[in-house]
Motif scaffolding. Structure first.
Motif, mmCIF file in Angstrom:
data_model
loop_
_atom_site.group_PDB
_atom_site.id
_atom_site.type_symbol
_atom_site.label_atom_id
_atom_site.label_comp_id
_atom_site.label_asym_id
_atom_site.label_seq_id
_atom_site.Cartn_x
_atom_site.Cartn_y
_atom_site.Cartn_z
ATOM 1 N N LEU A 1 0.472 -1.623 -0.056
ATOM 2 C CA LEU A 1 -0.051 -0.212 -0.035
ATOM 3 C C LEU A 1 0.807 1.441 0.110
ATOM 4 N N PRO A 2 2.073 1.069 1.069
ATOM 5 C CA PRO A 2 2.576 2.715 0.554
ATOM 6 C C PRO A 2 3.332 2.572 -0.858
ATOM 7 N N ILE A 3 3.426 1.342 -1.793
ATOM 8 C CA ILE A 3 4.075 2.439 -3.106
ATOM 9 C C ILE A 3 2.786 2.349 -4.027
ATOM 10 N N TYR A 4 1.740 2.017 -3.155
ATOM 11 C CA TYR A 4 0.246 2.346 -4.775
ATOM 12 C C TYR A 4 0.367 3.918 -4.139
ATOM 13 N N LEU A 5 0.312 4.221 -2.539
ATOM 14 C CA LEU A 5 0.199 5.891 -2.634
ATOM 15 C C LEU A 5 1.151 6.652 -2.935
ATOM 16 N N GLY A 6 2.501 5.901 -3.036
ATOM 17 C CA GLY A 6 3.718 7.193 -3.460
ATOM 18 C C GLY A 6 3.428 7.236 -5.680
ATOM 19 N N PHE A 7 2.966 6.160 -6.036
ATOM 20 C CA PHE A 7 2.630 6.051 -7.140
ATOM 21 C C PHE A 7 1.898 6.931 -7.658
ATOM 22 N N LEU A 8 0.882 7.367 -6.519
ATOM 23 C CA LEU A 8 -0.025 8.536 -6.922
ATOM 24 C C LEU A 8 0.453 9.766 -6.767
ATOM 25 N N GLY A 9 1.027 9.967 -6.078
ATOM 26 C CA GLY A 9 1.759 11.517 -6.364
ATOM 27 C C GLY A 9 1.767 11.894 -4.666
ATOM 28 N N LEU A 10 2.046 10.758 -4.132
ATOM 29 C CA LEU A 10 1.508 11.196 -3.083
ATOM 30 C C LEU A 10 2.863 11.386 -2.003
ATOM 31 N N SER A 11 3.645 12.277 -0.980
ATOM 32 C CA SER A 11 4.874 11.886 -0.541
ATOM 33 C C SER A 11 5.106 10.954 0.022
ATOM 34 N N LYS A 12 6.614 10.187 -0.162
ATOM 35 C CA LYS A 12 6.276 8.698 0.749
ATOM 36 C C LYS A 12 6.646 8.502 2.412
ATOM 37 N N TYR B 1 4.185 -0.798 9.411
ATOM 38 C CA TYR B 1 3.219 -0.913 8.857
ATOM 39 C C TYR B 1 4.085 -2.653 8.081
ATOM 40 N N THR B 2 4.921 -2.571 7.263
ATOM 41 C CA THR B 2 5.255 -3.862 7.218
ATOM 42 C C THR B 2 5.453 -5.136 8.257
ATOM 43 N N LEU B 3 5.733 -5.111 9.290
ATOM 44 C CA LEU B 3 5.467 -5.921 10.182
ATOM 45 C C LEU B 3 4.255 -6.281 10.956
ATOM 46 N N LEU B 4 3.082 -5.097 10.896
ATOM 47 C CA LEU B 4 2.045 -5.091 11.204
ATOM 48 C C LEU B 4 1.088 -6.584 10.285
#
Length: 292
Positions: free
Chosen positions: A160-171, A180-183
């Protein structure tokens, strides 16, 4: 009578032809492994969009191979073991490495530990699933639930963090991505009941065939045209559905316990059964016979 293992008869048994229908599901699984390995290579080269697309493609193939095997009756123990290997590579190792090369390496050893824990969680999740397939103590309603988030869903969700990054949101901060990965890794190895949909009826009423076709085509078109929006929304909705799965499982447990208590009230305890049987026999001996 001893049989020579080198005899022509034994050789024919050992190397008898294998039907094509037994090979087709394995070809699909091997294609999925190729997609997962390619995703790892693409992530090392910095081509993250193609790497994530390869993981999504592998997840689609994972959903197809089992159904194709059941449809053409091509199940085999070899295929089941190969599918487990593919799931570990595609949905454990590959997503962890993609996240590591995307951002987690900023944390050095900490980021590598987060990626490694996720990959190991995927392997443990698959091992537990294989070990519990033939569990005789599993209640009937449990067939519609997974124990923990399944590996393909975990792989799609953890990105999910990568999807949001592809949408133009900041990392997000690297520590947040690691947490989040551990969760998601914890949810994979947890005992959380998750909807599986395996017992849903796969039959479509005749009047709904065309709407279903249109819906599938629309979804595929949206996924191709707006992949990161669809994956982001789908991931968020999936995470929000997890409490509903847990609640549904608890409701089934309560109903099963209530039915068990009702059955226990109807059936006399073992200590009282001899007395009940004696009373019944005495009553039968004293009643008049209809044969007289």
């Amino acid at each position: 009578m001893l049989i020579d293992p080198k005899s022509p008869e034994m050789r024919r048994r050992r190397f008898r032809p294998i039907p094509i229908r037994m090979l087709v599901p394995n070809f699909i699984t091997l294609l999925a492994i190729c997609a997962g390995l390619t995703a790892i290579r693409l992530s090392t080269e910095g081509r993250m969009e193609l790497a994530v697309a390869a993981i999504v493609f592998a997840a689609v193939l994972d959903g197809i191979d089992g159904r194709v095997a059941r449809m053409i009756k091509g199940q085999s123990k070899f295929g089941a073991e190969l599918d487990s290997l593919a799931d570990f590579v595609n949905f454990g190792v590959a997503p962890g490495l993609i996240l590591y090369f995307w951002q987690l390496r900023e944390l050095h050893n900490g980021g590598w530990i987060a990626a490694m824990v996720f990959a190991i969680s995927g392997g443990l999740r698959l091992a537990r699933f294989n070990a519990s397939i033939d569990d005789p103590n599993k209640p009937a309603f449990a067939a519609n639930f997974f124990t923990g988030v399944p590996a393909p869903a975990g792989a799609i969700t953890v990105l999910l963090p990568i999807y949001l990054g592809f949408l133009g949101l900041s990392k997000p901060p690297a520590m947040l991505t690691a947490g989040y990965t551990l969760l998601i890794g914890f949810l994979m190895v947890s005992r959380l009941p998750v909807f599986s949909g395996k017992t849903w009826r796969m039959r479509v009423p005749p009047e709904m065939v065309l709407p279903v076709f249109v819906s599938v085509v629309l979804f595929i078109a949206l996924l191709i045209g707006y992949p990161w929006y669809i994956l982001s929304v789908g991931t968020v909705l999936y995470l929000l559905s997890l409490p509903a799965g847990w609640k549904s499982y608890r409701d089934h447990q309560r109903r099963a316990a209530a039915q068990g208590a009702t059955a226990a009230d109807v059936v006399p305890p073992e200590s009282a059964q001899p007395y009940v049987s004696k009373v019944t026999e005495a009553h039968q001996d004293n009643r008049p016979s209809r044969l007289n």
